[in-house]
Design an enzyme around this catalytic site. Structure first.
Site, PDB file in Angstrom:
ATOM      1  N   CYS A 195      27.060  13.808   8.827  1.00  0.00           N
ATOM      2  CA  CYS A 195      26.704  13.066   9.549  1.00  0.00           C
ATOM      3  C   CYS A 195      25.617  13.512  10.234  1.00  0.00           C
ATOM      4  O   CYS A 195      24.432  12.706   9.887  1.00  0.00           O
ATOM      5  CB  CYS A 195      28.122  13.047  10.538  1.00  0.00           C
ATOM      6  SG  CYS A 195      28.367  11.514  10.894  1.00  0.00           S
TER       7      CYS A 195
ATOM      8  N   HIS B  44      31.885  12.478   6.082  1.00  0.00           N
ATOM      9  CA  HIS B  44      32.742  14.132   7.173  1.00  0.00           C
ATOM     10  C   HIS B  44      33.409  14.646   5.670  1.00  0.00           C
ATOM     11  O   HIS B  44      34.737  14.558   5.885  1.00  0.00           O
ATOM     12  CB  HIS B  44      33.602  13.634   7.971  1.00  0.00           C
ATOM     13  CG  HIS B  44      32.756  13.653   9.698  1.00  0.00           C
ATOM     14  ND1 HIS B  44      31.968  14.091  10.138  1.00  0.00           N
ATOM     15  CD2 HIS B  44      32.189  12.542   9.131  1.00  0.00           C
ATOM     16  CE1 HIS B  44      30.964  14.183  11.232  1.00  0.00           C
ATOM     17  NE2 HIS B  44      31.267  12.649  10.554  1.00  0.00           N
TER      18      HIS B  44
ATOM     19  N   GLU C 221      34.540  17.494   5.523  1.00  0.00           N
ATOM     20  CA  GLU C 221      35.336  18.896   6.536  1.00  0.00           C
ATOM     21  C   GLU C 221      36.444  18.080   7.159  1.00  0.00           C
ATOM     22  O   GLU C 221      37.084  19.020   8.269  1.00  0.00           O
ATOM     23  CB  GLU C 221      34.236  19.753   7.488  1.00  0.00           C
ATOM     24  CG  GLU C 221      33.733  18.896   8.634  1.00  0.00           C
ATOM     25  CD  GLU C 221      33.169  17.255   8.571  1.00  0.00           C
ATOM     26  OE1 GLU C 221      32.125  17.677   9.866  1.00  0.00           O
ATOM     27  OE2 GLU C 221      32.363  17.396   8.072  1.00  0.00           O
TER      28      GLU C 221
END
Length: 249
Positions: free
Chosen positions: A101, A191, A193
């Site tokens: 990001c 993302h 994560e």
């Protein structure tokens, strides 16, 4: 018998955090990225560059991961520009890196690309990522499906990738969801994560803001789901580009 030296740590360039209530529930962005990458505390050196801290020289690390942030690359804050200069040095030194990001955008900016607000507006929730033809020869993406869901929470994006970058994936709102520079510098606008609980909580926390942008927040929240393919990319990256056992001190 000579003892094997400890593996070099993985650097996490910590560029910002969620707002306090989300951070308390889900952890910092550095903690979330370390967890998704399968890293133990002793394998990580997290450097909060957004607070003015600076990493050591690239040769002290086996890889670098760059987190997301509420900041904007186009603000050109001094800490961000300093980090961009470090990224250029690290890329020239051949350090494996993976940006997420803000980290994706900062890598693009550092290496000669262009960053700005996405002309289609904010891209939020769980969206579909589609691999592009250059991904067919990429070891990191080998064996992955042609499209898969991924978590998105961003307003700015990479408008122009760095010179020589291979654009590996797109989404309906973003033609540059993932790129690679050279053999071992990767970045994703999405993302890997983030889990679905965090994304739902973020959408709830900022519901008024996003509804003011005429976004269907209830619909976006209802569509949030698990993203195991995207979520495995950080571990795959480290296993492929910077395995602990093969990076001598």
């Amino acid at each position: 018998m000579t003892a094997t030296p400890p593996a070099l740590p993985v650097l996490i360039l910590h560029t910002g955090d969620p707002e306090p209530s989300l951070k308390e529930r889900f952890g910092s962005y550095a903690e979330q990225i370390a967890l998704a990458a399968g890293l133990e505390a002793g394998e990580v050196e997290a450097v909060p560059v957004h607070e003015g801290a600076r990493p050591r020289a690239p040769q002290h690390y086996r890889a670098a991961l760059i987190t997301g942030s509420p900041a904007m690359v186009t603000d050109r804050e001094p800490w961000s520009e300093d980090t961009a200069a470090w990224l250029r040095e690290a890329a020239a030194a051949g350090l494996p890196m993976f940006g997420v990001c803000y980290g994706h955008q900062l890598l693009a900016h550092a290496l000669g690309g262009k960053v700005g607000y996405n002309p289609t507006g904010s891209e939020l929730g769980t969206q579909t990522v589609e691999l592009l033809p250059p991904a067919a020869g990429d070891q990191l993406l080998d064996g992955l499906p042609a499209s898969f869901p991924a978590q998105m929470l961003h307003a700015q994006t990479v408008l122009q990738p760095p010179p020589g970058a291979a654009v590996l994936a797109r989404s309906d709102q973003d033609p540059h969801q993932m790129f690679r520079v050279g053999p071992n510098v990767f970045s994703t606008q999405f993302h890997p994560e983030f889990g679905p609980d965090f994304v739902r909580a973020h959408l709830e926390r900022y519901q008024r803001k996003y509804m003011a942008e005429n976004l269907d927040v209830p619909g976006l929240a209802a569509n949030v789901r698990a993203t195991p393919v995207a979520g495995g990319l950080l571990r795959r990256f480290l296993d492929l580009c910077a395995p602990a056992a093969s990076r001598p001190q």
